[in-house]
Scaffold this motif. Structure first.
Motif, PDB file in Angstrom:
ATOM      1  N   ARG A   3       0.825  -1.208   0.000  1.00  0.00           N
ATOM      2  CA  ARG A   3       0.000   0.000   0.000  1.00  0.00           C
ATOM      3  C   ARG A   3       0.861   1.260   0.000  1.00  0.00           C
ATOM      4  NH1 ARG A   3      -3.635   0.401   5.187  1.00  0.00           N
ATOM      5  NH2 ARG A   3      -1.669   1.184   5.995  1.00  0.00           N
ATOM      6  N   SER A  18       2.111   8.487  -5.806  1.00  0.00           N
ATOM      7  CA  SER A  18       1.205   9.561  -5.395  1.00  0.00           C
ATOM      8  C   SER A  18       0.178   9.893  -6.474  1.00  0.00           C
ATOM      9  CB  SER A  18       1.996  10.816  -5.015  1.00  0.00           C
ATOM     10  OG  SER A  18       2.805  11.243  -6.101  1.00  0.00           O
ATOM     11  N   GLN A  61      -2.500   7.400  -6.219  1.00  0.00           N
ATOM     12  CA  GLN A  61      -3.292   7.695  -5.017  1.00  0.00           C
ATOM     13  C   GLN A  61      -4.334   8.775  -5.313  1.00  0.00           C
ATOM     14  OE1 GLN A  61      -3.570   6.443  -2.051  1.00  0.00           O
ATOM     15  NE2 GLN A  61      -1.688   5.433  -1.429  1.00  0.00           N
ATOM     16  N   ARG A  62      -3.918   9.836  -5.984  1.00  0.00           N
ATOM     17  CA  ARG A  62      -4.847  10.939  -6.291  1.00  0.00           C
ATOM     18  C   ARG A  62      -5.974  10.476  -7.220  1.00  0.00           C
ATOM     19  NH1 ARG A  62       0.129  13.757  -6.376  1.00  0.00           N
ATOM     20  NH2 ARG A  62       0.252  13.586  -8.658  1.00  0.00           N
ATOM     21  N   SER A  85      -7.065   7.422  -7.570  1.00  0.00           N
ATOM     22  CA  SER A  85      -7.902   6.472  -6.835  1.00  0.00           C
ATOM     23  C   SER A  85      -8.909   7.192  -5.953  1.00  0.00           C
ATOM     24  CB  SER A  85      -7.021   5.547  -5.990  1.00  0.00           C
ATOM     25  OG  SER A  85      -6.185   4.758  -6.814  1.00  0.00           O
ATOM     26  N   GLY A 142      -0.336   5.384   3.169  1.00  0.00           N
ATOM     27  CA  GLY A 142      -0.801   4.882   1.885  1.00  0.00           C
ATOM     28  C   GLY A 142      -2.260   4.478   1.826  1.00  0.00           C
ATOM     29  N   ILE A 186      -6.079   4.656   1.122  1.00  0.00           N
ATOM     30  CA  ILE A 186      -6.775   5.409   0.091  1.00  0.00           C
ATOM     31  C   ILE A 186      -7.512   6.584   0.746  1.00  0.00           C
ATOM     32  CG2 ILE A 186      -8.932   4.076   0.145  1.00  0.00           C
ATOM     33  CD1 ILE A 186      -8.782   4.211  -2.997  1.00  0.00           C
ATOM     34  N   SER A 187      -7.469   7.731   0.089  1.00  0.00           N
ATOM     35  CA  SER A 187      -7.971   8.950   0.722  1.00  0.00           C
ATOM     36  C   SER A 187      -9.468   9.146   0.496  1.00  0.00           C
ATOM     37  CB  SER A 187      -7.214  10.164   0.181  1.00  0.00           C
ATOM     38  OG  SER A 187      -7.781  11.354   0.712  1.00  0.00           O
ATOM     39  N   HIS A 224      -7.636   0.218  -1.927  1.00  0.00           N
ATOM     40  CA  HIS A 224      -7.095   0.029  -3.263  1.00  0.00           C
ATOM     41  C   HIS A 224      -7.439  -1.393  -3.714  1.00  0.00           C
ATOM     42  CE1 HIS A 224      -4.721   3.722  -2.925  1.00  0.00           C
ATOM     43  NE2 HIS A 224      -4.390   3.322  -1.705  1.00  0.00           N
TER      44      HIS A 224
END
Length: 200
Positions: free
Chosen positions: A17, A22, A25-26, A28, A56, A58-59, A161
């Motif tokens: 993860r 990055s 990540q954005r 996702s 890590g 997910i945001s 994720h």
């Protein structure tokens, strides 16, 4: 897998993860937002708990800002000493002041508080999940203790994720299952007794 294999599995998944770039990540986080915008359960919920991502995870931040814009009451978890290791949820608004606690997780101290039973929907972080709705957390057991006696409400939804899905999670007696999980590629519901995949 056996329960004593959980620490090794958790370590492997956390490393995987944390290695997600990055820019992925954005993207996702935006995919989660787009997916939940079309989800009736999200639209019907009036009180929603989120989390602030670390290591890590997910945001959910774009989704949290959308929820606030839609007039939903948004909450963040706060660890409290009594009952030991359980969570209370504190109201969040854009600009709310956050503090770092001993595990370096940011949490609010001031604002209206709500017990888990008073929430409609809880978005939960996780380390891993499987097709049966089993969730592997970070090892603290905070969500499990908090939600142990609340089988139906709030709706428990893991955010992850796609790479965090595994064939099987070693289950312990105190583990609390998810009602659904949302990843960048789709949503899986476990409430009907069998997983049902809805692609994005």
């Amino acid at each position: 897998m056996l329960p004593d294999q959980r620490p090794d599995l958790r370590k492997q998944l956390r490393l995987k993860r944390r290695d997600i770039p990055s820019h992925i990540q954005r993207k996702s986080a935006k995919d989660l937002l787009l997916h939940c915008r079309r989800w009736p359960d999200f639209h019907q919920a009036r009180t929603v708990a989120f989390y602030l991502p670390i290591q890590g995870e997910i945001s959910p931040l774009p989704l949290m800002h959308l929820a606030h814009a839609l007039g939903k009451a948004c909450y963040l978890p706060r660890i409290r000493p009594f009952p030991a290791g359980s969570l209370v949820f504190v109201r969040w608004r854009p600009g709310s002041r956050l503090y770092r606690q001993r595990w370096h997780i940011r949490e609010p101290r001031h604002g209206g508080r709500r017990e888990a039973r008073g929430l409609d929907l809880v978005f939960m972080p996780l380390t891993g999940f499987d097709r049966q709705g089993h969730r592997l957390g970070m090892g603290g057991g905070f969500y499990d203790r908090t939600l142990a006696k609340l089988p139906q409400r709030p709706l428990r939804v893991g955010l992850a994720h796609d790479s965090q899905q595994v064939a099987s999670i070693p289950v312990c007696p105190w583990d609390i299952n998810l009602h659904a999980v949302v990843t960048p590629s789709g949503r899986t519901s476990f409430r009907a007794g069998a997983s049902r995949r809805i692609p994005l």
